[in-house]
Design a protein around this motif. Structure first.
Motif, PDB file in Angstrom:
ATOM      1  N   ILE A   1       0.842  -1.200   0.000  1.00  0.00           N
ATOM      2  CA  ILE A   1       0.000   0.000   0.000  1.00  0.00           C
ATOM      3  C   ILE A   1       0.877   1.250   0.000  1.00  0.00           C
ATOM      4  CG2 ILE A   1      -1.397   1.412   1.587  1.00  0.00           C
ATOM      5  CD1 ILE A   1      -3.103  -1.026   2.101  1.00  0.00           C
ATOM      6  N   ALA A   2       0.511   2.206  -0.866  1.00  0.00           N
ATOM      7  CA  ALA A   2       1.265   3.449  -0.969  1.00  0.00           C
ATOM      8  C   ALA A   2       0.313   4.633  -0.997  1.00  0.00           C
ATOM      9  CB  ALA A   2       2.123   3.444  -2.233  1.00  0.00           C
ATOM     10  N   GLN A   3       0.755   5.738  -0.424  1.00  0.00           N
ATOM     11  CA  GLN A   3      -0.057   6.938  -0.364  1.00  0.00           C
ATOM     12  C   GLN A   3      -0.322   7.494  -1.759  1.00  0.00           C
ATOM     13  OE1 GLN A   3       1.448   9.926   2.299  1.00  0.00           O
ATOM     14  NE2 GLN A   3       0.163  11.550   1.462  1.00  0.00           N
ATOM     15  N   ALA A   4      -1.570   7.922  -1.985  1.00  0.00           N
ATOM     16  CA  ALA A   4      -1.947   8.535  -3.261  1.00  0.00           C
ATOM     17  C   ALA A   4      -2.337   9.999  -3.079  1.00  0.00           C
ATOM     18  CB  ALA A   4      -3.106   7.766  -3.891  1.00  0.00           C
ATOM     19  N   GLY A   5      -2.387  10.451  -1.837  1.00  0.00           N
ATOM     20  CA  GLY A   5      -2.780  11.825  -1.558  1.00  0.00           C
ATOM     21  C   GLY A   5      -3.276  11.924  -0.131  1.00  0.00           C
ATOM     22  N   SER A   6      -3.395  13.149   0.376  1.00  0.00           N
ATOM     23  CA  SER A   6      -3.900  13.318   1.737  1.00  0.00           C
ATOM     24  C   SER A   6      -4.379  14.740   1.941  1.00  0.00           C
ATOM     25  CB  SER A   6      -2.814  12.986   2.774  1.00  0.00           C
ATOM     26  OG  SER A   6      -1.768  13.941   2.726  1.00  0.00           O
ATOM     27  N   LEU A   7      -5.183  14.921   2.977  1.00  0.00           N
ATOM     28  CA  LEU A   7      -5.606  16.243   3.417  1.00  0.00           C
ATOM     29  C   LEU A   7      -5.610  16.227   4.934  1.00  0.00           C
ATOM     30  CD1 LEU A   7      -6.757  19.094   3.011  1.00  0.00           C
ATOM     31  CD2 LEU A   7      -9.046  18.077   3.038  1.00  0.00           C
ATOM     32  N   VAL A   8      -4.867  17.145   5.509  1.00  0.00           N
ATOM     33  CA  VAL A   8      -4.804  17.272   6.962  1.00  0.00           C
ATOM     34  C   VAL A   8      -5.295  18.669   7.315  1.00  0.00           C
ATOM     35  CG1 VAL A   8      -3.309  17.323   8.984  1.00  0.00           C
ATOM     36  CG2 VAL A   8      -2.858  15.681   7.153  1.00  0.00           C
ATOM     37  N   ASP A   9      -6.436  18.760   8.000  1.00  0.00           N
ATOM     38  CA  ASP A   9      -6.903  20.073   8.430  1.00  0.00           C
ATOM     39  C   ASP A   9      -7.119  20.082   9.935  1.00  0.00           C
ATOM     40  OD1 ASP A   9      -9.407  18.918   8.915  1.00  0.00           O
ATOM     41  OD2 ASP A   9     -10.260  19.602   7.020  1.00  0.00           O
ATOM     42  N   PHE A  10      -7.838  21.089  10.421  1.00  0.00           N
ATOM     43  CA  PHE A  10      -7.997  21.241  11.867  1.00  0.00           C
ATOM     44  C   PHE A  10      -9.073  20.330  12.438  1.00  0.00           C
ATOM     45  CE2 PHE A  10      -7.014  25.526  10.058  1.00  0.00           C
ATOM     46  CZ  PHE A  10      -5.662  25.502  10.362  1.00  0.00           C
ATOM     47  N   GLU A  11      -9.930  19.779  11.584  1.00  0.00           N
ATOM     48  CA  GLU A  11     -11.051  18.976  12.063  1.00  0.00           C
ATOM     49  C   GLU A  11     -10.853  17.483  11.864  1.00  0.00           C
ATOM     50  OE1 GLU A  11     -13.128  20.686  13.705  1.00  0.00           O
ATOM     51  OE2 GLU A  11     -12.337  22.612  13.028  1.00  0.00           O
ATOM     52  N   ARG A  12     -10.185  17.088  10.786  1.00  0.00           N
ATOM     53  CA  ARG A  12     -10.055  15.667  10.476  1.00  0.00           C
ATOM     54  C   ARG A  12      -8.917  15.435   9.495  1.00  0.00           C
ATOM     55  NH1 ARG A  12     -15.660  14.041   8.016  1.00  0.00           N
ATOM     56  NH2 ARG A  12     -16.330  15.272   9.782  1.00  0.00           N
ATOM     57  N   LEU A  13      -8.694  14.187   9.182  1.00  0.00           N
ATOM     58  CA  LEU A  13      -7.686  13.838   8.180  1.00  0.00           C
ATOM     59  C   LEU A  13      -8.325  12.966   7.102  1.00  0.00           C
ATOM     60  CD1 LEU A  13      -6.467  10.600   8.428  1.00  0.00           C
ATOM     61  CD2 LEU A  13      -5.959  11.520  10.693  1.00  0.00           C
ATOM     62  N   ARG A  14      -7.755  13.049   5.903  1.00  0.00           N
ATOM     63  CA  ARG A  14      -8.196  12.224   4.778  1.00  0.00           C
ATOM     64  C   ARG A  14      -6.951  11.617   4.150  1.00  0.00           C
ATOM     65  NH1 ARG A  14     -10.686  15.789   0.533  1.00  0.00           N
ATOM     66  NH2 ARG A  14      -8.640  15.750  -0.441  1.00  0.00           N
ATOM     67  N   PHE A  15      -6.947  10.291   4.018  1.00  0.00           N
ATOM     68  CA  PHE A  15      -5.767   9.601   3.501  1.00  0.00           C
ATOM     69  C   PHE A  15      -6.173   8.735   2.322  1.00  0.00           C
ATOM     70  CE2 PHE A  15      -2.632   6.092   3.551  1.00  0.00           C
ATOM     71  CZ  PHE A  15      -1.468   6.837   3.452  1.00  0.00           C
ATOM     72  N   ASP A  16      -5.645   9.030   1.130  1.00  0.00           N
ATOM     73  CA  ASP A  16      -5.907   8.250  -0.081  1.00  0.00           C
ATOM     74  C   ASP A  16      -4.726   7.316  -0.334  1.00  0.00           C
ATOM     75  OD1 ASP A  16      -8.156   9.795  -0.266  1.00  0.00           O
ATOM     76  OD2 ASP A  16      -7.427  11.042  -1.913  1.00  0.00           O
ATOM     77  N   PHE A  17      -5.027   6.083  -0.725  1.00  0.00           N
ATOM     78  CA  PHE A  17      -3.944   5.117  -0.926  1.00  0.00           C
ATOM     79  C   PHE A  17      -4.297   4.129  -2.028  1.00  0.00           C
ATOM     80  CE2 PHE A  17      -6.856   3.773   2.351  1.00  0.00           C
ATOM     81  CZ  PHE A  17      -7.085   2.426   2.133  1.00  0.00           C
ATOM     82  N   HIS A  18      -3.269   3.597  -2.659  1.00  0.00           N
ATOM     83  CA  HIS A  18      -3.444   2.615  -3.718  1.00  0.00           C
ATOM     84  C   HIS A  18      -3.778   1.259  -3.093  1.00  0.00           C
ATOM     85  CE1 HIS A  18      -1.900   5.261  -6.889  1.00  0.00           C
ATOM     86  NE2 HIS A  18      -1.017   5.676  -5.999  1.00  0.00           N
ATOM     87  N   SER A  19      -4.897   0.688  -3.521  1.00  0.00           N
ATOM     88  CA  SER A  19      -5.297  -0.629  -3.020  1.00  0.00           C
ATOM     89  C   SER A  19      -6.281  -1.242  -4.009  1.00  0.00           C
ATOM     90  CB  SER A  19      -5.960  -0.516  -1.646  1.00  0.00           C
ATOM     91  OG  SER A  19      -6.403  -1.790  -1.190  1.00  0.00           O
TER      92      SER A  19
END
Length: 450
Positions: free
Chosen positions: A152-170
């Protein structure tokens, strides 16, 4: 929704950034710094000063504000005047342009001018939330590799003050059981209080040490490595907690697919978790009060209501069919005789499609093998329902209910079809129904008189 971009403003910022040297960032060590204003954009235009109420973008010689990058949002905070200057500028976002940090905000009071000395202060709570969520993304990637698939490898992400979003190849979705295991593993790492180690080193040295790099990302010869010993090691320029214990807890809130071969996990960590849990707790309490049950009994109560609703729906459908049959029996005397055939074209309002179909079938059977029945109604505004039932003798003559009802429906702004003996259609123009029925009756009279 579409995003509006002020090209005039962006052009002014680009021009200032192109003429400036890279901003010195001191936000890893401190959340406060004395700085000098190097350039200023006021209400979209380059300017020398700004006053209360002005929207500004400004460059500083150095800043503690993290500029958006690597998936992490820019810091929030304030600029205040130095040496008795009663100035306050609220900074709501910070971006980067060619290594230059662009601070965007509003002048709340005082006057801000190029060459002014100011004190830049990052909002501690916002930074704390962002860095907790950023560290959590590193732990999440490590957990995915350990529990789901090492590739599994990261495809993108968003880190803000409320939550996190992690996109990955799968190639597949992460199961509910795996998501639960990931939460347990990450919360275990949090409770183990791992101290993070951050160091700058040559990129070849970092890769040799096992640091994970994002595929496709360009790195310089010197990179920043964020290490959670025994858990995770990544190349990262973002801000992080000093110890995993600062996260407090980690909770996955969603898992979904966003593109072919790419999955997304959304989660919350640190102090941002409490507002999320409070919101969900409020929903649970409201449902408990509405259903007059304890929180643990809500699921059972909802299931019971679903069964009751299903039973009520069946009873209503049965009642509507019975009503349709009663109304239909009163239509028998409206049938017209054409030789050996019976024609019945009539409206049957207030009846659903299923009830109307049952009624049409019964009328055709009562009128005999040579019967042609067309029933129509308006069950709700802007909706027309049509049903045609033909007896065996009409089918022998080449008439087909499916084709016939399609022509009638087209006149009402719709369409439909079905079998030769029974067909159903709909339309969107109730106003056209009287004319369509009159034309259908005339057509049947013509066809069966020949």
């Amino acid at each position: 929704a579409a995003v509006s971009i002020d090209l005039t403003l962006q052009g002014a910022i680009d021009q200032l950034a192109a003429a400036a040297v890279a901003t010195t960032f001191t936000g890893y060590q401190s959340l406060e710094r004395s700085s000098v204003v190097l350039a200023l954009v006021v209400n979209g235009e380059p300017a020398q000063q700004a006053t209360a109420g002005d929207r500004v973008q400004l460059l500083l010689d150095g800043t503690p504000f993290y500029g958006e990058g690597g998936g992490q949002v820019g810091d929030r905070g304030v600029l205040v005047g130095a040496a008795g200057n009663d100035l306050k500028v609220t900074i709501d976002s910070v971006s980067r342009n060619r290594g230059v940090f662009v601070h965007s905000g509003t002048v709340d009071r005082g006057c801000l001018a190029v060459a002014d000395s100011v004190v830049a202060r990052v909002d501690r709570l916002s930074r704390s939330r962002a860095q907790a969520n950023h560290t959590a993304t590193h732990l999440l990637q490590a957990a995915l590799k350990q529990l789901v698939d090492p590739s599994i490898a990261q495809a993108g992400s968003l880190v803000d003050f409320e939550r996190l979003r992690f996109d990955f190849h799968s190639p597949r979705a992460v199961s509910l059981e795996e998501l639960e295991q990931i939460e347990v593993l990450i919360n275990g790492w949090i409770s183990e209080a791992h101290a993070l180690e951050v160091a700058e080193m040559a990129i070849d040295q970092a890769k040799a040490a096992g640091a994970v790099a994002m595929f496709g990302e360009k790195y310089g010869e010197l990179v920043r490595v964020v290490d959670v010993p025994g858990v995770s090691m990544e190349l990262c320029g973002g801000t992080h907690v000093a110890n995993t214990a600062e996260l407090g807890a980690f909770k996955i809130i969603a898992e979904s697919g966003v593109a072919a071969g790419i999955r997304r996990i959304e989660a919350v960590a640190g102090s941002a978790l409490l507002p999320y849990l409070n919101q969900r707790d409020g929903v649970v309490k409201a449902l408990g009060e509405r259903f007059k049950v304890q929180p643990t009994e809500i699921l059972e109560r909802v299931a019971l209501l679903q069964e009751e609703l299903k039973a009520t729906g069946k009873a209503l459908a049965a009642a509507q069919e019975e009503l349709a049959l009663v109304k239909a029996s009163a239509l028998l005397n409206q049938a017209e005789t054409v030789g050996d055939y019976q024609i019945l074209v009539a409206r049957l309002d207030g009846i659903g499609a299923d009830g109307m179909q049952t009624a049409a079938q019964q009328l055709q059977e009562q009128l005999g093998d040579g019967a042609a029945v067309l029933l129509a109604g308006v069950p709700e505004p802007a909706k027309v329902t049509l049903v045609v039932a033909f007896g065996p003798e009409l089918i022998k003559r080449g008439l087909q209910a499916g084709k016939f009802v399609g022509v009638v429906a087209k006149a009402c702004g719709g369409g439909g079809g079905g079998r030769p003996n029974l067909a159903q259609a709909g339309g969107r123009d109730p106003g056209a129904l009287p004319g369509a029925l009159a034309a259908a009756r005339f057509e049947l009279l013509e066809l069966l008189s020949a």
